[in-house]
Structure formats: structure tokens, C-alpha cells
Design a protein around this motif. Sequence first.
Motif, PDB file in Angstrom:
ATOM      1  N   SER A  66       1.356  -1.018  -0.503  1.00 40.94           N
ATOM      2  CA  SER A  66      -0.072  -0.644   0.038  1.00 40.94           C
ATOM      3  C   SER A  66       0.848   0.866   0.008  1.00 40.94           C
ATOM      4  O   SER A  66       0.375   2.504  -0.120  1.00 40.94           O
ATOM      5  N   ASN A  67       2.320   1.195   0.151  1.00 43.14           N
ATOM      6  CA  ASN A  67       3.164   2.408   0.114  1.00 43.14           C
ATOM      7  C   ASN A  67       3.078   3.034  -1.181  1.00 43.14           C
ATOM      8  O   ASN A  67       3.459   2.394  -2.194  1.00 43.14           O
ATOM      9  N   PRO A  68       2.769   4.252  -1.072  1.00 43.25           N
ATOM     10  CA  PRO A  68       2.998   4.824  -2.483  1.00 43.25           C
ATOM     11  C   PRO A  68       4.235   4.734  -3.524  1.00 43.25           C
ATOM     12  O   PRO A  68       4.671   4.370  -4.220  1.00 43.25           O
ATOM     13  N   VAL A  69       5.481   4.132  -2.472  1.00 43.02           N
ATOM     14  CA  VAL A  69       6.758   4.319  -2.872  1.00 43.02           C
ATOM     15  C   VAL A  69       7.200   3.003  -3.667  1.00 43.02           C
ATOM     16  O   VAL A  69       7.422   2.385  -4.346  1.00 43.02           O
ATOM     17  N   MET A  70       6.553   1.622  -3.003  1.00 38.58           N
ATOM     18  CA  MET A  70       5.891   0.722  -3.137  1.00 38.58           C
ATOM     19  C   MET A  70       5.459   0.211  -4.362  1.00 38.58           C
ATOM     20  O   MET A  70       6.164  -1.046  -5.775  1.00 38.58           O
ATOM     21  N   LYS A  71       4.498   1.411  -4.537  1.00 38.60           N
ATOM     22  CA  LYS A  71       3.650   0.839  -5.676  1.00 38.60           C
ATOM     23  C   LYS A  71       3.872   1.162  -6.582  1.00 38.60           C
ATOM     24  O   LYS A  71       4.132   0.609  -8.006  1.00 38.60           O
ATOM     25  N   LEU A  72       5.756   2.595  -6.783  1.00 36.06           N
ATOM     26  CA  LEU A  72       5.887   2.875  -8.487  1.00 36.06           C
ATOM     27  C   LEU A  72       6.692   1.515  -8.186  1.00 36.06           C
ATOM     28  O   LEU A  72       7.093   1.786  -9.098  1.00 36.06           O
ATOM     29  N   VAL A  73       7.644   1.146  -7.250  1.00 36.15           N
ATOM     30  CA  VAL A  73       8.650  -0.099  -7.285  1.00 36.15           C
ATOM     31  C   VAL A  73       7.807  -0.754  -8.600  1.00 36.15           C
ATOM     32  O   VAL A  73       8.283  -1.635  -9.573  1.00 36.15           O
ATOM     33  N   LEU A  74       6.739  -1.750  -8.150  1.00 40.34           N
ATOM     34  CA  LEU A  74       5.953  -2.910  -8.319  1.00 40.34           C
ATOM     35  C   LEU A  74       5.373  -1.954  -9.805  1.00 40.34           C
ATOM     36  O   LEU A  74       5.080  -3.418 -10.854  1.00 40.34           O
ATOM     37  N   LEU A  75       5.458  -0.835 -10.037  1.00 40.74           N
ATOM     38  CA  LEU A  75       4.670  -0.220 -11.621  1.00 40.74           C
ATOM     39  C   LEU A  75       6.400  -0.412 -12.781  1.00 40.74           C
ATOM     40  O   LEU A  75       5.455  -1.026 -13.281  1.00 40.74           O
ATOM     41  N   GLY A  76       7.070  -0.099 -11.940  1.00 48.26           N
ATOM     42  CA  GLY A  76       8.151  -0.626 -13.170  1.00 48.26           C
ATOM     43  C   GLY A  76       8.984  -1.470 -13.359  1.00 48.26           C
ATOM     44  O   GLY A  76       9.603  -1.705 -13.860  1.00 48.26           O
ATOM     45  N   LEU A  77       8.438  -2.335 -11.858  1.00 47.66           N
ATOM     46  CA  LEU A  77       8.627  -4.094 -12.627  1.00 47.66           C
ATOM     47  C   LEU A  77       7.892  -4.604 -13.486  1.00 47.66           C
ATOM     48  O   LEU A  77       7.864  -5.544 -14.152  1.00 47.66           O
ATOM     49  N   LEU A  78       6.731  -4.110 -13.481  1.00 45.47           N
ATOM     50  CA  LEU A  78       5.815  -4.555 -14.123  1.00 45.47           C
ATOM     51  C   LEU A  78       5.947  -4.086 -15.758  1.00 45.47           C
ATOM     52  O   LEU A  78       5.511  -4.819 -15.862  1.00 45.47           O
ATOM     53  N   TRP A  79       6.113  -2.975 -15.630  1.00 43.17           N
ATOM     54  CA  TRP A  79       6.639  -2.319 -16.867  1.00 43.17           C
ATOM     55  C   TRP A  79       7.748  -3.749 -17.585  1.00 43.17           C
ATOM     56  O   TRP A  79       8.066  -3.348 -19.317  1.00 43.17           O
ATOM     57  N   GLY A  80       8.389  -3.807 -16.562  1.00 45.78           N
ATOM     58  CA  GLY A  80       9.923  -4.294 -17.272  1.00 45.78           C
ATOM     59  C   GLY A  80       9.686  -5.707 -17.626  1.00 45.78           C
ATOM     60  O   GLY A  80      10.504  -6.108 -18.245  1.00 45.78           O
ATOM     61  N   TYR A  81       8.717  -6.277 -16.936  1.00 48.78           N
ATOM     62  CA  TYR A  81       8.035  -7.958 -17.266  1.00 48.78           C
ATOM     63  C   TYR A  81       7.400  -7.607 -18.670  1.00 48.78           C
ATOM     64  O   TYR A  81       7.331  -8.703 -18.964  1.00 48.78           O
ATOM     65  N   LEU A  82       6.806  -7.017 -18.986  1.00 51.06           N
ATOM     66  CA  LEU A  82       6.021  -6.781 -19.945  1.00 51.06           C
ATOM     67  C   LEU A  82       6.318  -6.413 -21.240  1.00 51.06           C
ATOM     68  O   LEU A  82       6.997  -6.854 -21.860  1.00 51.06           O
ATOM     69  N   HIS A  83       7.950  -5.317 -21.131  1.00 50.96           N
ATOM     70  CA  HIS A  83       8.281  -5.179 -21.927  1.00 50.96           C
ATOM     71  C   HIS A  83       9.894  -6.150 -22.259  1.00 50.96           C
ATOM     72  O   HIS A  83       9.944  -6.099 -23.490  1.00 50.96           O
TER      73      HIS A  83
END
Length: 128
Positions: A66-83
Amino acid sequence: MSSTVAKTRPKHLNLIVIRLPVAGIVSIMHRVSGAVLFLMLPLLLWLFQSSLQSQESFARFHDVVSNPVMKLVLLGLLWGYLHHMLAGIRHLFLDLHVGAELETARASSLVVLVSAIVLTLVVGVRLW
């Protein structure tokens, strides 16, 4: 009698000045995303384990995610995975000599960049 001609070669590569084609950018980002995903694997495994262990660990998992910083990290990891996945599929087709022509390769690299960003936004907004 040979004459030596002084060639003006750069002493170092200035990566800011070099303009790579889109296919080169996709290839480099494919490697970087793979390395980042590999290095973040312990974090992802810990999150997965803590989400399944018990109700208390799930509550801790929920607090961390739920931490916004962790959400950004997970969003970056999601982009990395999809890319990484989309670029890997593109590389597989190129290895099979499908779409290896210059215009097709440029178009497919642009499709990979745009698709990864769009899919990240769609899935990321849904999960946020």
C-alpha cells in the motif's frame, strides 16, 4: 613508403550524443529489464511468500504494498516484465528471420515500446 594518416577517432564514447535507432533502444532496454527483474526476484519472492503464509503476514504484505513508493517500484517491475516479454517475443521472431527487413524491424520495435507502456498503464491502473 607508407604514409601514416592521423585519424581523428574519439577517445571515449559519449553515450549522450550517440543516437541509437529505436531497435537498439529496445534491445538495450530488453537487457536492462532482464537484469532488473533478476535482481528484484528476492523482493518478489518475499512478497509472494508473505501474501500466502498467514493472515498476519498478509496484513504486513498489504501494508508494504500500500506504500506509494512500493507501488511505483511494482509498477516499474510490471513495465520491466511486460517489456522484457514483448521484446523477447520480437527477438524470437527475428531469430526465425520473420520481420527482419529494416522497415518491419523498426515497426516491430516501436510496437514493443508502445505496447509495453500501454499494457503497463492498463494493468497498473487496474491494480493501483
